[in-house]
Design a protein around this motif. Structure first.
Motif, mmCIF file in Angstrom:
data_model
loop_
_atom_site.group_PDB
_atom_site.id
_atom_site.type_symbol
_atom_site.label_atom_id
_atom_site.label_comp_id
_atom_site.label_asym_id
_atom_site.label_seq_id
_atom_site.Cartn_x
_atom_site.Cartn_y
_atom_site.Cartn_z
ATOM 1 N N GLN A 34 0.860 -1.179 0.000
ATOM 2 C CA GLN A 34 0.000 0.000 0.000
ATOM 3 C C GLN A 34 0.895 1.227 0.000
ATOM 4 N N ILE A 35 0.602 2.170 -0.875
ATOM 5 C CA ILE A 35 1.395 3.391 -0.996
ATOM 6 C C ILE A 35 0.766 4.523 -0.187
ATOM 7 N N LYS A 36 1.608 5.231 0.551
ATOM 8 C CA LYS A 36 1.188 6.423 1.277
ATOM 9 C C LYS A 36 2.139 7.562 0.911
ATOM 10 N N ASN B 228 -6.368 -4.507 8.388
ATOM 11 C CA ASN B 228 -7.465 -5.378 7.936
ATOM 12 C C ASN B 228 -7.285 -5.774 6.477
ATOM 13 N N HIS B 229 -6.843 -4.831 5.635
ATOM 14 C CA HIS B 229 -6.577 -5.144 4.232
ATOM 15 C C HIS B 229 -5.508 -6.229 4.134
ATOM 16 N N PHE B 230 -4.440 -6.061 4.879
ATOM 17 C CA PHE B 230 -3.334 -7.015 4.818
ATOM 18 C C PHE B 230 -3.746 -8.393 5.327
ATOM 19 N N HIS B 231 -4.497 -8.436 6.418
ATOM 20 C CA HIS B 231 -4.976 -9.732 6.925
ATOM 21 C C HIS B 231 -5.912 -10.390 5.915
ATOM 22 N N GLY B 232 -6.707 -9.570 5.233
ATOM 23 C CA GLY B 232 -7.594 -10.103 4.211
ATOM 24 C C GLY B 232 -6.827 -10.702 3.049
ATOM 25 N N VAL B 233 -5.750 -10.049 2.647
ATOM 26 C CA VAL B 233 -4.917 -10.564 1.550
ATOM 27 C C VAL B 233 -4.280 -11.890 1.948
ATOM 28 N N ARG B 234 -3.780 -11.978 3.180
ATOM 29 C CA ARG B 234 -3.168 -13.221 3.651
ATOM 30 C C ARG B 234 -4.187 -14.355 3.696
ATOM 31 N N GLN B 235 -5.388 -14.047 4.148
ATOM 32 C CA GLN B 235 -6.436 -15.065 4.220
ATOM 33 C C GLN B 235 -6.818 -15.562 2.832
ATOM 34 N N LEU B 236 -6.961 -14.626 1.878
ATOM 35 C CA LEU B 236 -7.290 -15.011 0.506
ATOM 36 C C LEU B 236 -6.175 -15.842 -0.105
ATOM 37 N N ALA B 237 -4.941 -15.441 0.156
ATOM 38 C CA ALA B 237 -3.794 -16.185 -0.376
ATOM 39 C C ALA B 237 -3.761 -17.596 0.198
ATOM 40 N N ARG B 238 -4.032 -17.720 1.495
ATOM 41 C CA ARG B 238 -4.045 -19.032 2.138
ATOM 42 C C ARG B 238 -5.126 -19.918 1.530
ATOM 43 N N THR B 239 -6.280 -19.325 1.250
ATOM 44 C CA THR B 239 -7.376 -20.071 0.636
ATOM 45 C C THR B 239 -6.986 -20.588 -0.739
ATOM 46 N N ASN B 240 -6.181 -19.794 -1.451
ATOM 47 C CA ASN B 240 -5.749 -20.160 -2.808
ATOM 48 C C ASN B 240 -4.431 -20.915 -2.824
ATOM 49 N N GLY B 241 -3.957 -21.285 -1.640
ATOM 50 C CA GLY B 241 -2.729 -22.067 -1.562
ATOM 51 C C GLY B 241 -1.473 -21.279 -1.852
ATOM 52 N N ILE B 242 -1.511 -19.983 -1.632
ATOM 53 C CA ILE B 242 -0.352 -19.116 -1.866
ATOM 54 C C ILE B 242 0.194 -18.648 -0.521
ATOM 55 N N ARG B 243 1.494 -18.755 -0.353
ATOM 56 C CA ARG B 243 2.100 -18.334 0.904
ATOM 57 C C ARG B 243 2.537 -16.870 0.817
ATOM 58 N N ILE B 244 2.008 -16.063 1.708
ATOM 59 C CA ILE B 244 2.434 -14.667 1.827
ATOM 60 C C ILE B 244 2.799 -14.408 3.278
ATOM 61 N N GLY B 245 4.048 -14.071 3.527
ATOM 62 C CA GLY B 245 4.497 -13.807 4.889
ATOM 63 C C GLY B 245 4.109 -12.411 5.334
ATOM 64 N N PHE B 246 4.142 -12.192 6.645
ATOM 65 C CA PHE B 246 3.834 -10.860 7.171
ATOM 66 C C PHE B 246 4.804 -9.817 6.603
ATOM 67 N N ASP B 247 6.053 -10.217 6.379
ATOM 68 C CA ASP B 247 7.059 -9.294 5.857
ATOM 69 C C ASP B 247 6.853 -8.960 4.391
ATOM 70 N N ASP B 248 5.944 -9.697 3.742
ATOM 71 C CA ASP B 248 5.706 -9.461 2.317
ATOM 72 C C ASP B 248 4.521 -8.534 2.076
ATOM 73 N N LEU B 249 3.876 -8.110 3.154
ATOM 74 C CA LEU B 249 2.803 -7.120 3.080
ATOM 75 C C LEU B 249 3.355 -5.844 3.691
ATOM 76 N N VAL B 250 3.544 -4.832 2.871
ATOM 77 C CA VAL B 250 4.288 -3.654 3.320
ATOM 78 C C VAL B 250 3.563 -2.356 2.985
ATOM 79 N N VAL B 251 3.910 -1.332 3.739
ATOM 80 C CA VAL B 251 3.476 0.026 3.430
ATOM 81 C C VAL B 251 4.674 0.776 2.867
ATOM 82 N N GLY B 252 4.498 1.372 1.707
ATOM 83 C CA GLY B 252 5.566 2.156 1.090
ATOM 84 C C GLY B 252 5.237 3.634 1.194
ATOM 85 N N VAL B 253 6.093 4.388 1.870
ATOM 86 C CA VAL B 253 5.884 5.825 2.059
ATOM 87 C C VAL B 253 6.813 6.569 1.100
#
Length: 246
Positions: free
Chosen positions: A126-128, A144-169
């Motif tokens: 997410q860009i700020k 909430n957006h990031f947790h939603g992305v992780r949940q969707l990825a898990r449902t689709n069998g894709i691994r996304i770590g917490f460190d792979d969801l980032v805010v870019g300023v």
């Protein structure tokens, strides 16, 4: 050897493209909006007036409380602070879609996706705009957006770590980050300014290259005449307001 050279050239072309798109974005989006917002300031109704402070600020700025001084004290902060910062913030999504078009994401709640040039992992970002541009409610929304992305990825069998969801300023430093960003950073990384652009592009001085390029465009625009005209018009209305009781 030739393959490495080709890859470097392709990357360099991409970086030059970002810089040129950044300059074009500033010319087409930021400057016209800033000028339009400046021209609106000819009326007192455009300001949140404070009778307790407006004369004080005028005297602090110029040493008197003449209408022209009051007008300057009202206009300068808006033109050089609030107005341009708000314009940049409001244009953020367009910045992502135009300047960072090569990294566009189709994932809900994510602005761009890229391969981090430092750790080699794919990032969902997410860009700020700057280090003080989110509020308390934004913290919850982003998480909430990031947790939603992780949940969707898990449902689709894709691994996304917490460190792979980032805010870019886009600008600023780690030390300048507000407490709201720091709250996010405890769970999801917040990359700001030079670090963000380094991770995105792999070029350590890209942040400086980009800001310098935009500065080159900025110096071609002199708004002093327009600002002076706005101040003089506003000062006339102030003078016509009985006793400056506005």
């Amino acid at each position: 050897m030739s393959e490495k050279l080709t890859n470097y050239q392709t990357n360099n072309d991409e970086l030059n493209h970002i810089i040129e798109k950044g300059k074009d974005f500033f010319i087409k989006e930021i400057i016209p909006s800033h000028l339009a917002n400046t021209k609106k300031l000819v009326k007192l109704k455009e300001f949140n007036l404070n009778p307790f402070l407006d004369k004080y600020k005028a005297n602090f700025l110029t040493g008197n409380i003449e209408p022209l001084s009051i007008a300057k004290a009202l206009v300068y902060p808006r033109v050089l602070g609030t107005s341009i910062n708000t314009t940049f913030g409001n244009k953020l999504q367009r910045f992502c879609s135009e300047v960072l078009e090569g990294y566009a994401s189709t994932t809900s709640g994510i602005d761009i996706e890229y391969i981090d040039k430092l750790d080699g992992h794919k990032k969902y970002c997410q860009i700020k705009a700057g280090p003080n541009t989110i509020n308390k409610d934004d913290v919850t929304t982003i998480k909430n957006h990031f947790h939603g992305v992780r949940q969707l990825a898990r449902t689709n069998g894709i691994r996304i770590g917490f460190d792979d969801l980032v805010v870019g300023v886009l600008y600023g430093t780690k030390e300048q980050l507000s407490g709201h960003y720091k709250a996010i950073d405890k769970e999801f990384p917040v990359h700001v300014g030079e670090e963000f652009w380094y991770r995105l592009t792999g070029e350590i001085d890209f942040y400086d290259r980009l800001t310098d390029a935009i500065s080159e465009v900025a110096v071609e625009y002199d708004g002093s005449k327009i600002i002076n005209e706005v101040i003089e018009t506003l000062a006339q209305e102030i003078a016509e307001t009985s006793g400056f009781e506005y």
